[in-house]
Design an enzyme around this catalytic site. Sequence first.
Site, PDB file in Angstrom:
ATOM      1  N   GLU A 120      -0.860  -0.754  67.169  1.00  9.53           N
ATOM      2  CA  GLU A 120      -1.239  -0.504  68.575  1.00  9.53           C
ATOM      3  C   GLU A 120      -2.757  -0.479  68.685  1.00  9.53           C
ATOM      4  O   GLU A 120      -3.443  -0.029  67.765  1.00  9.53           O
ATOM      5  CB  GLU A 120      -0.711   0.874  69.008  1.00  9.53           C
ATOM      6  CG  GLU A 120       0.553   0.836  69.835  1.00  9.53           C
ATOM      7  CD  GLU A 120       0.328   0.458  71.296  1.00  9.53           C
ATOM      8  OE1 GLU A 120      -0.683  -0.195  71.602  1.00  9.53           O
ATOM      9  OE2 GLU A 120       1.177   0.812  72.117  1.00  9.53           O
TER      10      GLU A 120
ATOM     11  N   ASP B 271      -2.400   6.367  74.635  1.00  7.73           N
ATOM     12  CA  ASP B 271      -2.925   7.138  75.756  1.00  7.73           C
ATOM     13  C   ASP B 271      -1.912   8.228  76.095  1.00  7.73           C
ATOM     14  O   ASP B 271      -1.934   9.322  75.533  1.00  7.73           O
ATOM     15  CB  ASP B 271      -3.154   6.137  76.899  1.00  7.73           C
ATOM     16  CG  ASP B 271      -3.777   6.731  78.134  1.00  7.73           C
ATOM     17  OD1 ASP B 271      -4.829   7.361  78.016  1.00  7.73           O
ATOM     18  OD2 ASP B 271      -3.214   6.553  79.219  1.00  7.73           O
TER      19      ASP B 271
ATOM     20  N   VAL C  16     -11.364   2.858  78.263  1.00  3.64           N
ATOM     21  CA  VAL C  16     -12.262   2.072  77.410  1.00  3.64           C
ATOM     22  C   VAL C  16     -11.872   0.591  77.432  1.00  3.64           C
ATOM     23  O   VAL C  16     -10.717   0.239  77.705  1.00  3.64           O
ATOM     24  CB  VAL C  16     -12.258   2.599  75.948  1.00  3.64           C
ATOM     25  CG1 VAL C  16     -12.803   4.016  75.881  1.00  3.64           C
ATOM     26  CG2 VAL C  16     -10.860   2.549  75.332  1.00  3.64           C
TER      27      VAL C  16
HETATM   28  P1  5GP Z   1       0.405   4.694  76.801  1.00  8.65           P
HETATM   29  O1  5GP Z   1       1.807   4.198  76.946  1.00  8.65           O
HETATM   30  O2  5GP Z   1       0.115   5.357  75.484  1.00  8.65           O
HETATM   31  O3  5GP Z   1      -0.018   5.534  77.984  1.00  8.65           O
HETATM   32  O4  5GP Z   1      -0.542   3.461  76.937  1.00  8.65           O
HETATM   33  C1  5GP Z   1      -0.558   2.454  76.046  1.00  8.65           C
HETATM   34  C2  5GP Z   1      -1.135   1.190  76.646  1.00  8.65           C
HETATM   35  O5  5GP Z   1      -1.916   1.429  77.824  1.00  8.65           O
HETATM   36  C3  5GP Z   1      -2.077   0.574  75.643  1.00  8.65           C
HETATM   37  O6  5GP Z   1      -1.402  -0.281  74.769  1.00  8.65           O
HETATM   38  C4  5GP Z   1      -3.069  -0.137  76.549  1.00  8.65           C
HETATM   39  O7  5GP Z   1      -2.589  -1.408  76.878  1.00  8.65           O
HETATM   40  C5  5GP Z   1      -3.122   0.688  77.813  1.00  8.65           C
HETATM   41  N1  5GP Z   1      -4.259   1.642  77.799  1.00  8.65           N
HETATM   42  C6  5GP Z   1      -4.202   2.977  77.631  1.00  8.65           C
HETATM   43  N2  5GP Z   1      -5.429   3.536  77.656  1.00  8.65           N
HETATM   44  C7  5GP Z   1      -6.301   2.502  77.847  1.00  8.65           C
HETATM   45  C8  5GP Z   1      -7.733   2.425  77.939  1.00  8.65           C
HETATM   46  O8  5GP Z   1      -8.506   3.398  77.852  1.00  8.65           O
HETATM   47  N3  5GP Z   1      -8.240   1.173  78.125  1.00  8.65           N
HETATM   48  C9  5GP Z   1      -7.471   0.055  78.220  1.00  8.65           C
HETATM   49  N4  5GP Z   1      -8.100  -1.097  78.403  1.00  8.65           N
HETATM   50  N5  5GP Z   1      -6.122   0.102  78.128  1.00  8.65           N
HETATM   51  C10 5GP Z   1      -5.551   1.307  77.941  1.00  8.65           C
END
Ligand code: 5GP
Length: 177
Positions: free
Chosen positions: A100, A104, A154
Amino acid sequence: MIEGTDYRLTPLLSEDEIQEKIKKIGRNLSDRFKNEVPIFIGVLNGSFIFMADLLRTMTINCEMDFIKLNSYAGDKSSGTIRLLKDISADITGRHVVVVEDIVDSGLTLRFLKERLAGAMPRSIIFVSLLFKPDIAKLDFPIDIVGFEIPPDFVVGYGLDYDQKFRHLPAIYRFEGL
Ligand code: 5GP
């Protein structure tokens, strides 16, 4: 300075810091899977650069595949995970390394864990280059984390804002206009 953009980007992790960390992760994985052939599964789109750099540090045989998921629109998580492209490989009985770019909320990882575990791999571990500990709600550990970062949005090194900035070799805090 990024040409052709008015968005403000503040440096967070340099290209050298990222590459050093990836070498360390590669050594760890090469030791851990000595005499095995693990299959790396990259989570598209964000992990494509990390996956490419990580695989080139591996000193053992390994295979790879990609899965494509979507939960983000712009700089906000929709809270719903959609499967856009499944893996093609058969991972039954295999050692699986999920790669990954960033964790987040942890929703994507939880979705992946359930989905991939259903295919009965021999083992499954999770590697994430970036991790936001203040936000993530996970009931299992991420096996390998490159950097813990603050809860900011980011970009760079595979990570986008509306599909832009993925090509940057370093990672930046995205500050908007
Ligand atoms: P989660 O399911 O953990 O909330 O998010 C995972 C996905 O969200 C990551 O694979 C990524 O694509 C996107 N994402 C989460 N935080 C960020 C961030 O700070 N910047 C960017 N560009 N994508 C993020």
